[in-house]
Design an enzyme around this catalytic site. Structure first.
Site, PDB file in Angstrom:
ATOM      1  N   TYR A  42       0.827  -1.208   0.000  1.00 13.17           N
ATOM      2  CA  TYR A  42       0.000   0.000   0.000  1.00 13.17           C
ATOM      3  C   TYR A  42       0.863   1.259   0.000  1.00 13.17           C
ATOM      4  O   TYR A  42       0.432   2.308  -0.486  1.00 13.17           O
ATOM      5  CB  TYR A  42      -0.895   0.037   1.251  1.00 13.17           C
ATOM      6  CG  TYR A  42      -2.245  -0.622   1.089  1.00 13.17           C
ATOM      7  CD1 TYR A  42      -2.353  -1.921   0.627  1.00 13.17           C
ATOM      8  CD2 TYR A  42      -3.408   0.064   1.430  1.00 13.17           C
ATOM      9  CE1 TYR A  42      -3.588  -2.535   0.523  1.00 13.17           C
ATOM     10  CE2 TYR A  42      -4.654  -0.537   1.325  1.00 13.17           C
ATOM     11  CZ  TYR A  42      -4.733  -1.835   0.867  1.00 13.17           C
ATOM     12  OH  TYR A  42      -5.961  -2.425   0.757  1.00 13.17           O
ATOM     13  N   LYS A  72       3.120 -15.405   1.879  1.00 19.48           N
ATOM     14  CA  LYS A  72       3.294 -16.080   0.585  1.00 19.48           C
ATOM     15  C   LYS A  72       4.780 -16.363   0.430  1.00 19.48           C
ATOM     16  O   LYS A  72       5.435 -15.954  -0.541  1.00 19.48           O
ATOM     17  CB  LYS A  72       2.744 -15.171  -0.539  1.00 19.48           C
ATOM     18  CG  LYS A  72       2.634 -15.815  -1.903  1.00 19.48           C
ATOM     19  CD  LYS A  72       1.555 -16.893  -2.014  1.00 19.48           C
ATOM     20  CE  LYS A  72       1.621 -17.576  -3.379  1.00 19.48           C
ATOM     21  NZ  LYS A  72       0.705 -18.744  -3.454  1.00 19.48           N
ATOM     22  N   ASP A 112      -3.101 -18.190  -0.070  1.00 22.73           N
ATOM     23  CA  ASP A 112      -4.127 -18.840  -0.902  1.00 22.73           C
ATOM     24  C   ASP A 112      -4.830 -19.935  -0.100  1.00 22.73           C
ATOM     25  O   ASP A 112      -6.054 -20.051  -0.105  1.00 22.73           O
ATOM     26  CB  ASP A 112      -3.536 -19.357  -2.223  1.00 22.73           C
ATOM     27  CG  ASP A 112      -2.266 -20.195  -2.053  1.00 22.73           C
ATOM     28  OD1 ASP A 112      -1.697 -20.235  -0.936  1.00 22.73           O
ATOM     29  OD2 ASP A 112      -1.834 -20.804  -3.053  1.00 22.73           O
ATOM     30  N   ASP A 149      -6.348  -7.028   3.992  1.00 25.34           N
ATOM     31  CA  ASP A 149      -7.498  -6.358   3.383  1.00 25.34           C
ATOM     32  C   ASP A 149      -8.449  -7.402   2.806  1.00 25.34           C
ATOM     33  O   ASP A 149      -9.662  -7.366   3.037  1.00 25.34           O
ATOM     34  CB  ASP A 149      -7.003  -5.401   2.281  1.00 25.34           C
ATOM     35  CG  ASP A 149      -8.144  -4.688   1.591  1.00 25.34           C
ATOM     36  OD1 ASP A 149      -9.035  -4.184   2.297  1.00 25.34           O
ATOM     37  OD2 ASP A 149      -8.151  -4.642   0.338  1.00 25.34           O
ATOM     38  N   ASP A 153     -12.270  -9.115   4.553  1.00 21.31           N
ATOM     39  CA  ASP A 153     -13.589  -9.086   3.901  1.00 21.31           C
ATOM     40  C   ASP A 153     -14.178 -10.488   3.841  1.00 21.31           C
ATOM     41  O   ASP A 153     -15.379 -10.686   4.047  1.00 21.31           O
ATOM     42  CB  ASP A 153     -13.493  -8.523   2.474  1.00 21.31           C
ATOM     43  CG  ASP A 153     -13.770  -7.023   2.417  1.00 21.31           C
ATOM     44  OD1 ASP A 153     -13.521  -6.335   3.427  1.00 21.31           O
ATOM     45  OD2 ASP A 153     -14.234  -6.547   1.364  1.00 21.31           O
TER      46      ASP A 153
HETATM   47  C1  IPM Z   1     -10.345  -1.230   4.215  1.00 18.21           C
HETATM   48  C2  IPM Z   1     -10.631  -0.559   2.908  1.00 18.21           C
HETATM   49  C3  IPM Z   1      -9.491   0.400   2.584  1.00 18.21           C
HETATM   50  C4  IPM Z   1      -8.237  -0.440   2.446  1.00 18.21           C
HETATM   51  C5  IPM Z   1      -9.722   1.265   1.339  1.00 18.21           C
HETATM   52  C6  IPM Z   1     -11.006   2.047   1.413  1.00 18.21           C
HETATM   53  C7  IPM Z   1      -8.561   2.194   1.087  1.00 18.21           C
HETATM   54  O1  IPM Z   1     -10.836  -1.514   1.915  1.00 18.21           O
HETATM   55  O2  IPM Z   1     -10.197  -0.510   5.239  1.00 18.21           O
HETATM   56  O3  IPM Z   1     -10.262  -2.457   4.242  1.00 18.21           O
HETATM   57  O4  IPM Z   1      -7.956  -1.001   1.382  1.00 18.21           O
HETATM   58  O5  IPM Z   1      -7.491  -0.522   3.436  1.00 18.21           O
HETATM   59 MG    MG Z   2     -10.913  -3.519   2.629  1.00 20.52          MG
END
Ligand code: IPM
Ligand code: MG
Length: 362
Positions: free
Chosen positions: A141, A192, A224, A248, A252
């Site tokens: 990032y 990884k 993975d 990240d 999710d």
């Molecule tokens: C998160 C979001 C952020 C990230 C974005 C909005 C920049 O997806 O906090 O997970 O990628 O960190």
């Molecule tokens: Mg995110």
């Protein structure tokens, strides 16, 4: 001492859910004596519109003086056309970097009443309680060099750099080991290392930390496989620690196991315990302004703030119990409702949590 909390509502559903957090904090002040002062500032698209930049210097200044900050969500299609530096997401990345918020804690807990809302079978997810510890201010990032350039043959290429210093790895590792010590004693480091040198070092540093944490059992997993295991048998995990990009993605994935990303809080902490707290979900432009947003992830973020930055673990427990009682009483926001369930709007859900808190205060 009075705690200073900076409220950053942000964009779209952000102000709607932060309004519910405001109610809960004021209730804690009224009914439980929490000494807290709330200030408001702009971050994200609203800051671009009002002040020309996604992270105004005044917002950053207020954050530096606060004990904690609570963020709703940032972003929306109306700002997608802006140059990268002015997009709402830049504001979020910049505040993480400026404040040194390197430790991102993302719990994924399944409330028993919501087992049916998961896309996985209830027997696979029931009792799920995972903590993902994501490194938040390094890795691909933020690595340099980065950019879009033209190759000698005239074709354009985009490039980024995945770099982790041993110090950055050790710092997030310590947070993860400490969390595992407080919880179930299992830590899975995700990398990884079969392909990436940065992961090779990651694994080496994590392994080096293990002897000073004899109560924690450390394991390693390729990312993975970790993604696959999260949807195959998620309860094998207690604490997972990983880099910025893998974290990240995996967070999710873990979020969806719990039935709704509308339930998940997060904390982004610096080395001193200051934290930026926010729901894991985004700004949901499609449902903004309709009372459809689920405020519970934000209220659970308030609980994390009470616990990690304000030293009010007792009140944190109360907020979490109030949320659990409201769910047990059958109230459901649109994202949680099964077909045929009646749907509780955002503000009514916040009111119900406030009432559950007040009932406990007597
Ligand atoms: C998160 C979001 C952020 C990230 C974005 C909005 C920049 O997806 O906090 O997970 O990628 O960190
Ligand atoms: Mg995110």
């Amino acid at each position: 001492m009075t705690y200073r909390v900076l409220m950053l509502p942000g964009d779209h559903i952000g102000p709607e859910i932060v309004a519910e957090a405001d109610k809960v904090l004021r209730c804690l002040a009224d009914a439980f004596g929490l000494a807290v002062e709330l200030e408001y500032a702009n971050l994200g698209g609203c800051a671009v519109d009002a002040e020309g930049t996604p992270l105004p210097a005044s917002t950053l200044g207020l954050a530096r003086q606060a004990d904690a900050a609570l963020l709703g969500a940032v972003g929306g299609p109306e700002w997608d056309g802006l140059a990268r530096e002015r997009r709402p997401e830049r504001g979020l990345l910049a505040i993480r970097a400026e404040l040194g918020l390197f430790a991102n804690l993302r719990p994924a807990i399944l409330f028993p009443e919501l087992a049916g809302a998961s896309s996985l079978r209830p027997e696979v997810v029931s009792g799920l309680d995972i903590l993902i510890v994501r490194e938040l201010t390094g890795g691909i990032y933020f690595g340099d060099p980065r950019g879009i350039r033209e190759r000698t043959d005239g074709v354009r290429e985009g490039f980024n750099t995945l770099v982790y210093g041993a110090d950055e790895i050790a710092r997030i590792g310590q947070v993860a080991f400490a969390a595992a010590e407080r919880r179930g004693g299992q830590l899975c480091s995700v990398d990884k290392a079969n392909v990436l040198e940065s992961s090779e070092l990651w694994r080496e540093v994590m392994t080096g930390l293990a002897p000073s944490h004899p109560g924690v059992e450390l394991s390693h997993m390729y990312v993975d496989n970790a993604a696959m295991q999260l949807v195959r048998a998620p309860r094998q995990f207690d604490v997972m620690v990983t880099g910025n990009l893998f974290g990240d993605i995996l967070s999710d994935c873990a979020a969806m196991l719990t039935g709704s990303i509308g339930m998940l809080p997060s904390a982004s902490l610096d080395e001193q315990g200051f934290g930026l707290y926010e729901p894991v979900h985004g700004s949901a432009p499609d449902i903004a302004g309709q009372g459809k947003a689920n405020p519970l992830a934000t209220l659970l973020s308030v609980a994390m703030m009470l616990r990690h930055s304000l030293d009010e673990g007792d009140l944190a427990d109360r907020v979490e119990q109030a949320v659990a009682r409201v769910l047990a009483s059958g109230l459901r926001t649109a994202d949680l409702a099964a077909p045929g369930d009646s749907v509780t709007p955002t503000a009514a859900m916040g009111d119900a949590v406030v009432e559950a808190l007040r009932a406990e205060a007597g």
